[in-house]
Design an enzyme around this catalytic site. Sequence first.
Site, PDB file in Angstrom:
ATOM      1  N   HIS A  99      94.147  79.551   0.314  1.00  0.00           N
ATOM      2  CA  HIS A  99      94.818  80.633   0.991  1.00  0.00           C
ATOM      3  C   HIS A  99      95.286  80.230   2.227  1.00  0.00           C
ATOM      4  CE1 HIS A  99      90.628  80.797   2.585  1.00  0.00           C
ATOM      5  NE2 HIS A  99      91.313  81.231   3.567  1.00  0.00           N
ATOM      6  N   HIS A 101      96.841  81.213   5.838  1.00  0.00           N
ATOM      7  CA  HIS A 101      97.109  82.286   6.959  1.00  0.00           C
ATOM      8  C   HIS A 101      98.560  82.298   7.480  1.00  0.00           C
ATOM      9  CE1 HIS A 101      92.600  82.900   7.447  1.00  0.00           C
ATOM     10  NE2 HIS A 101      92.679  81.810   6.916  1.00  0.00           N
TER      11      HIS A 101
HETATM   12  P1  5GP Z   1      89.158  81.467   5.931  1.00  0.00           P
HETATM   13  O1  5GP Z   1      87.991  81.478   7.041  1.00  0.00           O
HETATM   14  O2  5GP Z   1      88.573  81.044   4.668  1.00  0.00           O
HETATM   15  O3  5GP Z   1      90.225  80.281   6.305  1.00  0.00           O
HETATM   16  O4  5GP Z   1      90.028  82.871   5.762  1.00  0.00           O
HETATM   17  C1  5GP Z   1      89.404  83.792   4.940  1.00  0.00           C
HETATM   18  C2  5GP Z   1      89.917  85.242   5.273  1.00  0.00           C
HETATM   19  O5  5GP Z   1      89.643  85.801   4.229  1.00  0.00           O
HETATM   20  C3  5GP Z   1      89.320  85.669   6.482  1.00  0.00           C
HETATM   21  O6  5GP Z   1      90.448  85.724   7.539  1.00  0.00           O
HETATM   22  C4  5GP Z   1      88.814  87.008   6.189  1.00  0.00           C
HETATM   23  O7  5GP Z   1      89.093  88.019   7.064  1.00  0.00           O
HETATM   24  C5  5GP Z   1      89.648  87.387   5.077  1.00  0.00           C
HETATM   25  N1  5GP Z   1      89.082  88.265   3.935  1.00  0.00           N
HETATM   26  C6  5GP Z   1      87.689  88.087   3.520  1.00  0.00           C
HETATM   27  N2  5GP Z   1      87.368  88.846   2.640  1.00  0.00           N
HETATM   28  C7  5GP Z   1      88.625  89.547   2.419  1.00  0.00           C
HETATM   29  C8  5GP Z   1      88.748  90.707   1.551  1.00  0.00           C
HETATM   30  O8  5GP Z   1      87.848  91.308   0.801  1.00  0.00           O
HETATM   31  N3  5GP Z   1      90.107  91.254   1.757  1.00  0.00           N
HETATM   32  C9  5GP Z   1      90.879  90.938   2.471  1.00  0.00           C
HETATM   33  N4  5GP Z   1      92.084  91.299   2.462  1.00  0.00           N
HETATM   34  N5  5GP Z   1      90.684  89.532   3.242  1.00  0.00           N
HETATM   35  C10 5GP Z   1      89.553  89.046   3.030  1.00  0.00           C
END
Ligand code: 5GP
Length: 136
Positions: A99, A101
Amino acid sequence: MTDCIFCKIIAGEIPTSKVYEDEHVLAFLDISQVTPGHTLVVPKKHFRNMLEMDGAAVSQLFACIPNIARKIMTATAAKGMNIINNNEEIAGQTVFHTHIHLAPRYTEDDDLNVTFVAHEPDFPALAALAKKISKA
Ligand code: 5GP
Ligand code: ZN
């Protein structure tokens, strides 16, 4: 992948706030908004992170990002945006489905800290490391 939260969102098994969708990509608001409009852009195909994707898959993912980024900027009137991708736990990855951001910025006094600490350049070390990476 059955236990992947983003695969479940893509399959429509978990509700989400979609902002963009095409054949290969889905973009939706992050559930924990680091700033208003914080959006995640994900490939519909499951990849653990960008380190396991090839150039074609990454191109497909990134092709839609300028358009989504501008839509967010227009809708939120933000002053700028950070575009961030975390790979593996040490780099802050918590959901193991690639993903990107998109985090609109309104003020420096928000919850997002992406400032790089400046170091004195060590030119021989830089040259040696660049050589090692280019040969890897
Ligand atoms: P990472 O830390 O892996 O770069 O980012 C993962 C992101 O996914 C986090 O910012 C978190 O808030 C988001 N996230 C986790 N679970 C969900 C979900 O069920 N729905 C949405 N829309 N975002 C999620
Ligand atoms: Zn997945």
